[in-house]
Design a protein around this motif. Structure first.
Motif, PDB file in Angstrom:
ATOM      1  N   THR A 119       0.931  -5.803  20.730  1.00 37.20           N
ATOM      2  CA  THR A 119       0.935  -4.467  20.118  1.00 37.20           C
ATOM      3  C   THR A 119       2.361  -4.047  19.754  1.00 37.20           C
ATOM      4  OG1 THR A 119       1.061  -3.414  22.299  1.00 37.20           O
ATOM      5  CG2 THR A 119      -1.140  -3.761  21.351  1.00 37.20           C
ATOM      6  N   ALA A 120       3.253  -4.997  19.594  1.00 36.97           N
ATOM      7  CA  ALA A 120       4.643  -4.676  19.276  1.00 36.97           C
ATOM      8  C   ALA A 120       4.749  -3.915  17.956  1.00 36.97           C
ATOM      9  CB  ALA A 120       5.466  -5.958  19.195  1.00 36.97           C
ATOM     10  N   ASP A 121       5.581  -2.896  17.937  1.00 33.01           N
ATOM     11  CA  ASP A 121       5.820  -2.113  16.723  1.00 33.01           C
ATOM     12  C   ASP A 121       6.894  -2.821  15.901  1.00 33.01           C
ATOM     13  OD1 ASP A 121       6.335  -0.315  14.726  1.00 33.01           O
ATOM     14  OD2 ASP A 121       6.904   1.348  16.047  1.00 33.01           O
ATOM     15  N   VAL A 122       6.463  -3.590  14.907  1.00 27.55           N
ATOM     16  CA  VAL A 122       7.397  -4.410  14.145  1.00 27.55           C
ATOM     17  C   VAL A 122       8.260  -3.588  13.181  1.00 27.55           C
ATOM     18  CG1 VAL A 122       6.069  -6.533  14.359  1.00 27.55           C
ATOM     19  CG2 VAL A 122       5.606  -4.967  12.445  1.00 27.55           C
ATOM     20  N   ALA A 123       8.014  -2.285  13.109  1.00 25.69           N
ATOM     21  CA  ALA A 123       8.869  -1.423  12.297  1.00 25.69           C
ATOM     22  C   ALA A 123      10.120  -0.999  13.073  1.00 25.69           C
ATOM     23  CB  ALA A 123       8.102  -0.191  11.837  1.00 25.69           C
ATOM     24  N   THR A 124      10.347  -1.630  14.214  1.00 25.86           N
ATOM     25  CA  THR A 124      11.583  -1.443  14.979  1.00 25.86           C
ATOM     26  C   THR A 124      12.218  -2.812  15.200  1.00 25.86           C
ATOM     27  OG1 THR A 124      10.583  -1.709  17.179  1.00 25.86           O
ATOM     28  CG2 THR A 124      10.524   0.510  16.190  1.00 25.86           C
TER      29      THR A 124
ATOM     30  N   ASN B  12       2.154  -8.164   6.841  1.00 28.02           N
ATOM     31  CA  ASN B  12       1.048  -7.414   6.250  1.00 28.02           C
ATOM     32  C   ASN B  12       0.990  -5.961   6.719  1.00 28.02           C
ATOM     33  OD1 ASN B  12      -1.817  -7.317   4.973  1.00 28.02           O
ATOM     34  ND2 ASN B  12      -2.154  -6.710   7.109  1.00 28.02           N
ATOM     35  N   ALA B  13       1.756  -5.602   7.739  1.00 29.61           N
ATOM     36  CA  ALA B  13       1.665  -4.262   8.315  1.00 29.61           C
ATOM     37  C   ALA B  13       1.978  -3.193   7.270  1.00 29.61           C
ATOM     38  CB  ALA B  13       2.628  -4.130   9.498  1.00 29.61           C
ATOM     39  N   GLY B  14       1.217  -2.101   7.313  1.00 29.04           N
ATOM     40  CA  GLY B  14       1.461  -1.031   6.348  1.00 29.04           C
ATOM     41  C   GLY B  14       0.765   0.257   6.737  1.00 29.04           C
ATOM     42  N   ILE B  15       1.303   1.361   6.220  1.00 31.17           N
ATOM     43  CA  ILE B  15       0.694   2.674   6.401  1.00 31.17           C
ATOM     44  C   ILE B  15       0.741   3.403   5.060  1.00 31.17           C
ATOM     45  CG2 ILE B  15       1.359   2.809   8.828  1.00 31.17           C
ATOM     46  CD1 ILE B  15       3.589   4.780   7.977  1.00 31.17           C
ATOM     47  N   LEU B  16       0.038   4.511   4.974  1.00 37.07           N
ATOM     48  CA  LEU B  16       0.068   5.350   3.782  1.00 37.07           C
ATOM     49  C   LEU B  16       0.367   6.795   4.158  1.00 37.07           C
ATOM     50  CD1 LEU B  16      -2.994   4.268   1.575  1.00 37.07           C
ATOM     51  CD2 LEU B  16      -0.575   3.797   1.153  1.00 37.07           C
ATOM     52  N   ARG B  17       1.242   7.420   3.389  1.00 33.99           N
ATOM     53  CA  ARG B  17       1.452   8.859   3.474  1.00 33.99           C
ATOM     54  C   ARG B  17       1.686   9.360   2.057  1.00 33.99           C
ATOM     55  NH1 ARG B  17       5.207   9.936   8.910  1.00 33.99           N
ATOM     56  NH2 ARG B  17       3.928   8.677  10.342  1.00 33.99           N
ATOM     57  N   ASP B  18       0.594   9.419   1.306  1.00 33.90           N
ATOM     58  CA  ASP B  18       0.672   9.733  -0.121  1.00 33.90           C
ATOM     59  C   ASP B  18       0.913  11.230  -0.355  1.00 33.90           C
ATOM     60  OD1 ASP B  18       0.084   7.096  -0.438  1.00 33.90           O
ATOM     61  OD2 ASP B  18      -1.874   7.391  -1.380  1.00 33.90           O
ATOM     62  N   ARG B  19       1.862  11.508  -1.221  1.00 30.44           N
ATOM     63  CA  ARG B  19       2.145  12.853  -1.717  1.00 30.44           C
ATOM     64  C   ARG B  19       2.871  12.684  -3.045  1.00 30.44           C
ATOM     65  NH1 ARG B  19      -0.168  13.739   2.372  1.00 30.44           N
ATOM     66  NH2 ARG B  19       0.151  15.320   3.975  1.00 30.44           N
ATOM     67  N   THR B  20       2.803  13.678  -3.900  1.00 33.13           N
ATOM     68  CA  THR B  20       3.699  13.634  -5.058  1.00 33.13           C
ATOM     69  C   THR B  20       5.127  13.698  -4.544  1.00 33.13           C
ATOM     70  OG1 THR B  20       3.674  16.031  -5.307  1.00 33.13           O
ATOM     71  CG2 THR B  20       2.022  14.762  -6.568  1.00 33.13           C
ATOM     72  N   PHE B  21       6.051  13.169  -5.305  1.00 37.12           N
ATOM     73  CA  PHE B  21       7.438  13.091  -4.847  1.00 37.12           C
ATOM     74  C   PHE B  21       8.010  14.474  -4.549  1.00 37.12           C
ATOM     75  CE2 PHE B  21      12.044  12.038  -5.610  1.00 37.12           C
ATOM     76  CZ  PHE B  21      12.163  11.194  -4.516  1.00 37.12           C
TER      77      PHE B  21
ATOM     78  N   THR C  14       0.169   7.140  12.733  1.00 30.74           N
ATOM     79  CA  THR C  14       0.174   7.886  13.989  1.00 30.74           C
ATOM     80  C   THR C  14      -0.825   7.275  14.975  1.00 30.74           C
ATOM     81  OG1 THR C  14      -1.487   9.439  13.164  1.00 30.74           O
ATOM     82  CG2 THR C  14       0.828  10.016  12.825  1.00 30.74           C
ATOM     83  N   GLY C  15      -0.605   7.590  16.249  1.00 34.79           N
ATOM     84  CA  GLY C  15      -1.516   7.126  17.282  1.00 34.79           C
ATOM     85  C   GLY C  15      -1.412   5.638  17.520  1.00 34.79           C
ATOM     86  N   GLY C  16      -2.406   5.087  18.166  1.00 30.02           N
ATOM     87  CA  GLY C  16      -2.408   3.662  18.456  1.00 30.02           C
ATOM     88  C   GLY C  16      -3.588   3.287  19.326  1.00 30.02           C
ATOM     89  N   ASP C  17      -4.053   2.067  19.176  1.00 30.14           N
ATOM     90  CA  ASP C  17      -5.167   1.545  19.963  1.00 30.14           C
ATOM     91  C   ASP C  17      -4.812   0.140  20.415  1.00 30.14           C
ATOM     92  OD1 ASP C  17      -7.490   0.649  21.069  1.00 30.14           O
ATOM     93  OD2 ASP C  17      -8.694   0.774  19.241  1.00 30.14           O
ATOM     94  N   PRO C  18      -4.369  -0.005  21.650  1.00 30.97           N
ATOM     95  CA  PRO C  18      -3.931  -1.323  22.118  1.00 30.97           C
ATOM     96  C   PRO C  18      -5.045  -2.365  22.154  1.00 30.97           C
ATOM     97  CG  PRO C  18      -4.026   0.271  23.924  1.00 30.97           C
ATOM     98  CD  PRO C  18      -4.200   1.048  22.656  1.00 30.97           C
TER      99      PRO C  18
ATOM    100  N   ASP D 187      10.642   7.740   4.580  1.00 30.45           N
ATOM    101  CA  ASP D 187      11.261   6.760   5.467  1.00 30.45           C
ATOM    102  C   ASP D 187      10.227   5.984   6.282  1.00 30.45           C
ATOM    103  OD1 ASP D 187      13.747   7.530   4.577  1.00 30.45           O
ATOM    104  OD2 ASP D 187      14.210   8.773   6.314  1.00 30.45           O
ATOM    105  N   ALA D 188       9.206   6.679   6.767  1.00 35.44           N
ATOM    106  CA  ALA D 188       8.208   6.031   7.621  1.00 35.44           C
ATOM    107  C   ALA D 188       7.476   4.922   6.876  1.00 35.44           C
ATOM    108  CB  ALA D 188       7.214   7.065   8.137  1.00 35.44           C
TER     109      ALA D 188
END
Length: 296
Positions: free
Chosen positions: A68-73, A97-106, A43-47, A115-116
């Motif tokens: 600052t291109a969003d390579v996930a598009t 190398n781009a990556g994010i985390l949204r950890d939860r049990t399944f 979330t968010g962003g810092d150019p 999906d994100a």
């Protein structure tokens, strides 16, 4: 044409990506530093984040531009590659190398979070590779390095989205190494262990002190170099140590025609100690196909 090799590094504002960008620039490559500057959860962003790294490279005498291109598009990946071509006229290497985390049990994970994470880790790598492919072919020594993880190789509680994406990258590597071979494109994966904002909550402080990102980046620099002749490798790396990871298969066991005996065969296979690696699915299937063609 400019004879300086050019690399696009995604997720390059912090952690491993920043380290990779600095290492490649120090070795004479021009670097496109791509990062949206988002928080760890995407979330968010810092150019200013990507530009800070590009400025650091230039201050040290290197060559770099930021995006600052969003390579996930689709459009963002194309824009990141276009930046390289517009600024330098070529692109020789992609470090995904781009990556994010949204950890939860399944059970608790939302499909939106699944999906994100898959989109940023797996899809973004594919989108960038697709956009970069013609340039990598034109290079003659094009290189791709993707970033997998032990979470994908072996599993990590609470990271179904992350692990699925990281293991999916290995399938991408296995295909692209074959499709790119004729054009001289080398495709490899690293599974790094390093002290970053992703790993700080997970690893003990004593271990983090010996896992600087700078201990991983020299390997990446070699893998994207024109001199590297290896392709299709998965290398676990961290703390000045590196190991190869391979998928292997056991010897074939006869599967009973009826239900009786299947449990025993499965139990035997569950205890596999060693196995045989195969270079492609064709090689892996060859022995099964030979038996199917002549079952005697």
């Amino acid at each position: 044409m400019n004879d300086q090799r050019v690399a696009l590094v995604t997720g390059a504002a912090r952690g491993l990506g920043r380290s990779h960008a600095l290492a490649l620039a120090a070795r004479g490559m021009a670097v496109v530093v791509d990062d949206t500057g988002a928080e760890l959860d995407g979330t968010g962003g810092d150019p200013a984040a990507a530009e800070a790294v590009a400025a650091e490279i230039r201050a040290a005498g290197g060559t770099a531009v930021a995006t600052t291109a969003d390579v996930a598009t689709h459009d963002g990946a194309a824009a990141a590659v276009a930046t390289a071509l517009e600024e330098f006229g070529r692109l020789d290497a992609l470090v995904a190398n781009a990556g994010i985390l949204r950890d939860r049990t399944f059970a608790k994970m939302t499909l939106e979070d699944f999906d994100a994470v898959v989109r940023v880790h797996l899809s973004a790598a594919a989108y960038c590779a697709k956009a970069a492919w013609p340039s990598l072919v034109a290079s003659g020594t094009g290189r791709i390095v993707v970033t997998s993880s032990a979470s994908g190789l072996y599993g990590q509680f609470g990271q179904a989205n992350y692990a699925a994406a990281k293991m999916g990258l290995l399938g991408l590597v296995n295909v692209l190494k074959q499709e790119g071979a004729r054009a001289g494109i080398g495709v490899n994966a690293i599974a790094p262990v390093a002290a970053t904002r992703m790993t700080e909550p997970l690893l003990p402080p004593a271990a983090l002190r010996g896992l600087a990102p700078e201990l991983v980046s020299p390997l990446v620099a070699h893998l994207v170099s024109a001199e590297c002749g290896e392709s299709g490798l998965v290398l676990e790396v961290g703390g000045s140590r590196v190991a190869r990871v391979q998928v292997v298969e056991s010897d074939l066991e006869e599967l009973p025609a009826g239900d009786d005996g299947i449990a025993a065969v499965v139990a035997k296979l569950a205890g596999i100690g060693t196995g045989t690696p195969f270079a492609s699915s064709n090689d892996a299937l060859a022995r099964l196909l030979s038996i199917a063609a002549d079952p005697r």
